[in-house]
Design an enzyme around this catalytic site. Sequence first.
Site: not given
Length: 546
Positions: A174, A462
């Site tokens: 990613r 996150d």
Amino acid sequence: MRTRPRSIAVQTSEPAIEIAGRLGPRYDEILTPDALAFLIELHHRFGGRRHDRLADRLRRRYEIGNGRDPHFRSDTAYIREDASWQVAGAGPGLEDRRVEITGPTDPKMTINALNSGAKVWLADQEDATSPTWQNVIEGQLNLRDAIRGELSFTSPEGKRYEVTAEQTPTIVMRPRGWHLVEKHLQFTDRAGRTMPASGSLVDFGLYFFHNAAQLIANGHGPYFYLPKLESSEEAKLWDDVFTFSERYIGIAHGTIRATVLIETLPAAFEMEEILYELRDHCAGLNAGRWDYIFSIIKNYRGRGARFVLPDRSEVTMTVPFMRSYTELLVQTCHKRGAFAIGGMSAFIPNRRDPEVTERAFEKVAADKKREAGDGFDGTWVAHPDLIPIAQAEFDAVLGDRPNQVDRQRPDVSVTPADLLDVRIGLPVTAAGVRGNVSVAIRYIEAWLRGQGAVAIDNLMEDAATAEISRSQVWQWIHQDLSTAEGDRITRDYIEGLITEMLGDVQRQSGDRFDDAAEVFRDVALGVDFPAFLTLSAYSRFLAEAQ
């Protein structure tokens, strides 16, 4: 009397990239002349369109903020109405994705992920990675070594880590989103204008250039998760990047496979169009739940009390608007031959606390049972101990089948009103406000020290979950809300919680709590609402610190 317009001489030069960050050991293996030449081509060909797409985002956010709700586009109705097209689907190694583990690309986490037993590893250079120059380049080195079977790591305590699994997960990398930049690489265009490189093109370009051929030789391919997309035009930009890149190194068109995270509100209204634009390279969509919640708050933060969400812990996957979003995603994917991948429950086990672990297992099992029952083909976990829990729920539904793409959902009918009905009917509590302040500051502090995925209060946090926390605080203040206990949520009230939090936390030499509190004040207490907390924090602290 008319005069001729004067011609203006425009000085042109060959585009170039300059390395502005320091060079550590082995960095020259990633920042090779040929790799940099590829990055130059990507920026020269696609940098302008990237800026156009970012301008579209600003315009769209302005329109929503001023009362124009998203809708299913009439100009692309022909795409949705054409039943004949399908996406490319799974590439080699992506046929069975029932459990995917996510995590950053530092050496220890890379090895743990490859030994985890998951079907797929999401190698995350985005929300689970703090984009220090060291993390960006050394993450590329770790991926390069892992793909070639050469990665090992010895911790400062002397513990050695090696890849021992006979079957390792398929790697899906990613890159950073279109909005992020890499200031340690400076791109100069033909007009002589110098600007930071695109984080997306840097992460994608370096990984693809160095590893595509080896990944194909390994029996898989260059696979990517695409974050933060807001429109089919952004998907088309990625598709053109893929097509050019395949041609550049001489591999077949369609070798690249991408899975798009549907994690913004505008993208939820363009799922079929996004699949269509990426159809030659697309494997599926993912329900990026945390960023999706953040996107709703961001877009509707000023639209009145009707759009105020309660405590973060109460915004679950079973509330109506989240159910509508995920069911539409499954239906859309399977209609077009694409995989539907579920999101990540934030609960994680604690090996030192059996009660916490048991609770995490129960929560995750329930979450994955719902996803498998709804038709998802796979799901995410953030911890190796959760893989058996998630796999058991998908095994119960899939059996020996690798996926359930053939399961259509004709029973699903989702309207724009369903996607926008965010009423939950619960209050904001003092504990919810305090938790948001504490989690956001503690996460930002770790992020400033180079950690992008952080266990806080037995949840995996996150950048996306930190965004929810700070954006809720901003919205609650500006909507003049009070807690269920009767306290008005004002800047002064939040300042008191910041002071309280900083007094309670265990301070250590070299910690970044003061900087983290400063960042939090900027993104949660200011008059303006920054689109992403990481933008200014990166420029002020990470880019200047290298």
